[in-house]
Motif scaffolding. Structure first.
Motif, PDB file in Angstrom:
ATOM      1  N   ALA A 145     -50.414  16.918  12.291  1.00 57.40           N
ATOM      2  CA  ALA A 145     -50.150  18.117  11.486  1.00 57.40           C
ATOM      3  C   ALA A 145     -48.796  18.709  11.869  1.00 57.40           C
ATOM      4  CB  ALA A 145     -51.254  19.150  11.687  1.00 57.40           C
ATOM      5  N   LEU A 146     -48.477  18.682  13.168  1.00 57.17           N
ATOM      6  CA  LEU A 146     -47.182  19.178  13.619  1.00 57.17           C
ATOM      7  C   LEU A 146     -46.040  18.266  13.161  1.00 57.17           C
ATOM      8  CD1 LEU A 146     -48.110  20.161  17.299  1.00 57.17           C
ATOM      9  CD2 LEU A 146     -47.668  21.715  15.392  1.00 57.17           C
ATOM     10  N   LEU A 147     -46.346  16.997  12.933  1.00 55.82           N
ATOM     11  CA  LEU A 147     -45.319  16.018  12.548  1.00 55.82           C
ATOM     12  C   LEU A 147     -45.204  15.836  11.033  1.00 55.82           C
ATOM     13  CD1 LEU A 147     -46.003  13.309  15.260  1.00 55.82           C
ATOM     14  CD2 LEU A 147     -44.076  14.874  15.137  1.00 55.82           C
ATOM     15  N   LYS A 148     -45.807  16.722  10.280  1.00 52.52           N
ATOM     16  CA  LYS A 148     -45.802  16.589   8.822  1.00 52.52           C
ATOM     17  C   LYS A 148     -44.375  16.456   8.273  1.00 52.52           C
ATOM     18  CE  LYS A 148     -47.487  18.762   4.662  1.00 52.52           C
ATOM     19  NZ  LYS A 148     -48.045  19.935   4.068  1.00 52.52           N
ATOM     20  N   ASP A 149     -43.457  17.267   8.767  1.00 47.40           N
ATOM     21  CA  ASP A 149     -42.069  17.191   8.304  1.00 47.40           C
ATOM     22  C   ASP A 149     -41.444  15.833   8.641  1.00 47.40           C
ATOM     23  OD1 ASP A 149     -42.149  19.736   7.269  1.00 47.40           O
ATOM     24  OD2 ASP A 149     -41.296  20.672   9.062  1.00 47.40           O
ATOM     25  N   ALA A 150     -41.733  15.329   9.837  1.00 48.65           N
ATOM     26  CA  ALA A 150     -41.197  14.027  10.234  1.00 48.65           C
ATOM     27  C   ALA A 150     -41.749  12.921   9.337  1.00 48.65           C
ATOM     28  CB  ALA A 150     -41.536  13.741  11.695  1.00 48.65           C
ATOM     29  N   LEU A 151     -43.027  13.011   8.993  1.00 49.13           N
ATOM     30  CA  LEU A 151     -43.624  12.024   8.095  1.00 49.13           C
ATOM     31  C   LEU A 151     -42.997  12.115   6.705  1.00 49.13           C
ATOM     32  CD1 LEU A 151     -47.342  12.401   9.180  1.00 49.13           C
ATOM     33  CD2 LEU A 151     -45.843  10.470   9.658  1.00 49.13           C
ATOM     34  N   ASP A 152     -42.710  13.322   6.256  1.00 45.60           N
ATOM     35  CA  ASP A 152     -42.054  13.505   4.958  1.00 45.60           C
ATOM     36  C   ASP A 152     -40.659  12.877   4.964  1.00 45.60           C
ATOM     37  OD1 ASP A 152     -44.232  14.810   3.870  1.00 45.60           O
ATOM     38  OD2 ASP A 152     -43.392  16.826   4.140  1.00 45.60           O
ATOM     39  N   ARG A 153     -39.906  13.063   6.042  1.00 44.38           N
ATOM     40  CA  ARG A 153     -38.561  12.469   6.140  1.00 44.38           C
ATOM     41  C   ARG A 153     -38.638  10.946   6.135  1.00 44.38           C
ATOM     42  NH1 ARG A 153     -37.976  16.761   9.646  1.00 44.38           N
ATOM     43  NH2 ARG A 153     -38.230  15.484  11.510  1.00 44.38           N
ATOM     44  N   ALA A 154     -39.638  10.382   6.834  1.00 45.92           N
ATOM     45  CA  ALA A 154     -39.803   8.931   6.861  1.00 45.92           C
ATOM     46  C   ALA A 154     -40.144   8.403   5.473  1.00 45.92           C
ATOM     47  CB  ALA A 154     -40.879   8.532   7.866  1.00 45.92           C
ATOM     48  N   LYS A 167     -36.353  -1.866  -6.232  1.00 45.20           N
ATOM     49  CA  LYS A 167     -37.773  -2.239  -6.199  1.00 45.20           C
ATOM     50  C   LYS A 167     -38.651  -1.216  -6.909  1.00 45.20           C
ATOM     51  CE  LYS A 167     -37.384  -5.158  -2.179  1.00 45.20           C
ATOM     52  NZ  LYS A 167     -37.764  -5.420  -0.816  1.00 45.20           N
ATOM     53  N   ILE A 168     -38.121  -0.010  -7.088  1.00 44.12           N
ATOM     54  CA  ILE A 168     -38.809   0.993  -7.906  1.00 44.12           C
ATOM     55  C   ILE A 168     -37.769   1.582  -8.862  1.00 44.12           C
ATOM     56  CG2 ILE A 168     -40.609   1.526  -6.212  1.00 44.12           C
ATOM     57  CD1 ILE A 168     -39.086   4.027  -5.433  1.00 44.12           C
ATOM     58  N   PRO A 169     -38.184   2.030 -10.049  1.00 48.78           N
ATOM     59  CA  PRO A 169     -37.224   2.543 -11.030  1.00 48.78           C
ATOM     60  C   PRO A 169     -36.538   3.832 -10.564  1.00 48.78           C
ATOM     61  CG  PRO A 169     -39.488   2.568 -11.906  1.00 48.78           C
ATOM     62  CD  PRO A 169     -39.549   1.999 -10.535  1.00 48.78           C
ATOM     63  N   PRO A 170     -35.322   4.095 -11.099  1.00 40.73           N
ATOM     64  CA  PRO A 170     -34.613   5.327 -10.733  1.00 40.73           C
ATOM     65  C   PRO A 170     -35.469   6.560 -11.039  1.00 40.73           C
ATOM     66  CG  PRO A 170     -33.198   3.867 -12.014  1.00 40.73           C
ATOM     67  CD  PRO A 170     -34.573   3.263 -12.028  1.00 40.73           C
ATOM     68  N   GLY A 171     -35.449   7.520 -10.116  1.00 38.85           N
ATOM     69  CA  GLY A 171     -36.220   8.746 -10.276  1.00 38.85           C
ATOM     70  C   GLY A 171     -37.655   8.639  -9.779  1.00 38.85           C
ATOM     71  N   GLU A 172     -38.146   7.424  -9.600  1.00 35.73           N
ATOM     72  CA  GLU A 172     -39.525   7.203  -9.142  1.00 35.73           C
ATOM     73  C   GLU A 172     -39.714   7.665  -7.692  1.00 35.73           C
ATOM     74  OE1 GLU A 172     -43.540   5.919  -9.442  1.00 35.73           O
ATOM     75  OE2 GLU A 172     -42.026   6.418 -10.925  1.00 35.73           O
ATOM     76  N   ALA A 173     -38.667   7.509  -6.872  1.00 42.27           N
ATOM     77  CA  ALA A 173     -38.761   7.909  -5.462  1.00 42.27           C
ATOM     78  C   ALA A 173     -39.058   9.399  -5.358  1.00 42.27           C
ATOM     79  CB  ALA A 173     -37.471   7.570  -4.721  1.00 42.27           C
ATOM     80  N   GLU A 174     -38.360  10.194  -6.150  1.00 42.01           N
ATOM     81  CA  GLU A 174     -38.559  11.637  -6.117  1.00 42.01           C
ATOM     82  C   GLU A 174     -39.965  12.019  -6.571  1.00 42.01           C
ATOM     83  OE1 GLU A 174     -37.304  14.857  -4.622  1.00 42.01           O
ATOM     84  OE2 GLU A 174     -35.948  13.149  -4.593  1.00 42.01           O
ATOM     85  N   ARG A 175     -40.475  11.351  -7.600  1.00 45.49           N
ATOM     86  CA  ARG A 175     -41.820  11.632  -8.105  1.00 45.49           C
ATOM     87  C   ARG A 175     -42.878  11.273  -7.059  1.00 45.49           C
ATOM     88  NH1 ARG A 175     -46.131   9.624  -9.904  1.00 45.49           N
ATOM     89  NH2 ARG A 175     -45.557   7.438  -9.884  1.00 45.49           N
ATOM     90  N   ARG A 176     -42.737  10.100  -6.453  1.00 45.03           N
ATOM     91  CA  ARG A 176     -43.702   9.669  -5.429  1.00 45.03           C
ATOM     92  C   ARG A 176     -43.658  10.565  -4.197  1.00 45.03           C
ATOM     93  NH1 ARG A 176     -43.480   3.054  -5.155  1.00 45.03           N
ATOM     94  NH2 ARG A 176     -44.031   2.660  -7.340  1.00 45.03           N
ATOM     95  N   LEU A 177     -42.444  10.964  -3.813  1.00 42.50           N
ATOM     96  CA  LEU A 177     -42.296  11.835  -2.654  1.00 42.50           C
ATOM     97  C   LEU A 177     -42.987  13.172  -2.893  1.00 42.50           C
ATOM     98  CD1 LEU A 177     -41.063  12.018   0.144  1.00 42.50           C
ATOM     99  CD2 LEU A 177     -38.983  12.894  -0.901  1.00 42.50           C
ATOM    100  N   LYS A 178     -42.820  13.700  -4.094  1.00 45.32           N
ATOM    101  CA  LYS A 178     -43.464  14.964  -4.448  1.00 45.32           C
ATOM    102  C   LYS A 178     -44.987  14.819  -4.376  1.00 45.32           C
ATOM    103  CE  LYS A 178     -42.550  18.517  -7.776  1.00 45.32           C
ATOM    104  NZ  LYS A 178     -41.986  18.829  -9.086  1.00 45.32           N
ATOM    105  N   LEU A 180     -46.713  12.628  -2.568  1.00 41.14           N
ATOM    106  CA  LEU A 180     -47.121  12.469  -1.174  1.00 41.14           C
ATOM    107  C   LEU A 180     -47.174  13.817  -0.449  1.00 41.14           C
ATOM    108  CD1 LEU A 180     -45.144   9.288  -0.095  1.00 41.14           C
ATOM    109  CD2 LEU A 180     -47.619   9.575  -0.014  1.00 41.14           C
ATOM    110  N   ARG A 181     -46.180  14.661  -0.698  1.00 42.61           N
ATOM    111  CA  ARG A 181     -46.140  15.968  -0.040  1.00 42.61           C
ATOM    112  C   ARG A 181     -47.298  16.850  -0.486  1.00 42.61           C
ATOM    113  NH1 ARG A 181     -39.617  16.692  -0.237  1.00 42.61           N
ATOM    114  NH2 ARG A 181     -39.231  15.472   1.637  1.00 42.61           N
ATOM    115  N   ILE A 182     -47.654  16.754  -1.752  1.00 43.56           N
ATOM    116  CA  ILE A 182     -48.783  17.538  -2.258  1.00 43.56           C
ATOM    117  C   ILE A 182     -50.091  17.047  -1.651  1.00 43.56           C
ATOM    118  CG2 ILE A 182     -50.138  18.029  -4.337  1.00 43.56           C
ATOM    119  CD1 ILE A 182     -47.444  18.101  -5.856  1.00 43.56           C
ATOM    120  N   SER A 183     -50.218  15.724  -1.451  1.00 37.82           N
ATOM    121  CA  SER A 183     -51.466  15.165  -0.933  1.00 37.82           C
ATOM    122  C   SER A 183     -51.701  15.480   0.542  1.00 37.82           C
ATOM    123  CB  SER A 183     -51.503  13.645  -1.154  1.00 37.82           C
ATOM    124  OG  SER A 183     -50.569  13.001  -0.301  1.00 37.82           O
TER     125      SER A 183
END
Length: 184
Positions: A145-154, A167-178, A180-183
């Motif tokens: 839980a304390l490392l949540k930010d570090a996991l987000d950066r990774a 390997k993934i379409p443009p803009g997909e990284a931002e959508r997936r990252l969002k 993951l952060r919500i989950s």
């Protein structure tokens, strides 16, 4: 009479839960007997480090972490500790814990709660006890839980690299990252 019994049963369950915790520490290393905690390696890496999951530079072992592990660690077998068969972060910190009786416990602690410990006497002679292996579920939950930010950066590094490699379409990284952060 019925009301008093209805009250006493939940009270008894709460008292039993407090007296007999589900995650018991090793009684050989009581917190009340700790004289000194020395962090020997605040942040280290093992061959299992995976920067796509967690960069070990983001993980720092503290005295508070060591005391928390001592309170909650549960002994496991050597095979249950095997990194090839279990989750490992590839990161590890080191600490020496000196007890009032002169016993020194040298510990290697991972952020996921996996811990190994060696016992030495006051003269730093290895004691006859074998290497002990522990896991600590409350430690894993607390540190991750304390490392949540570090996991987000990774996650961000990994997804941006996949996007750059095509390997993934443009803009997909931002959508997936969002997502993951919500989950989390």
């Amino acid at each position: 009479m019925k009301r008093s019994i209805d009250f006493l049963i939940p009270a008894a369950v709460l008292i039993a839960a407090a007296v007999f915790p589900a995650q018991a520490s090793d009684r050989r290393y009581p917190i009340s007997r700790v004289q000194k905690v020395e962090i020997t390696e605040p942040s280290g890496r093992t061959v299992w480090e995976n920067k796509d999951f967690l960069d070990c530079d983001d993980v720092v072992l503290t005295e508070e972490d060591v005391l928390f592990v001592l309170r909650h660690m549960r002994r496991i077998s050597r095979s249950a500790y095997d990194p090839e068969k279990t989750d490992t972060t590839g990161c590890e910190g080191g600490a020496n814990v000196t007890f009032k009786n002169g016993k020194i416990l040298i510990m290697g602690i991972e952020p996921n709660g996996r811990t190994l410990a060696l016992e030495y006497d006051a003269r730093m002679n290895r004691m006859n006890s074998p290497t002990s292996f522990y896991e600590c579920s409350p430690c894993r939950d607390r540190k991750m839980a304390l490392l949540k930010d570090a996991l987000d950066r990774a996650d961000e590094r990994r997804l941006k690299r996949l996007e750059a490699e095509g390997k993934i379409p443009p803009g997909e990284a931002e959508r997936r990252l969002k997502a993951l952060r919500i989950s989390r």
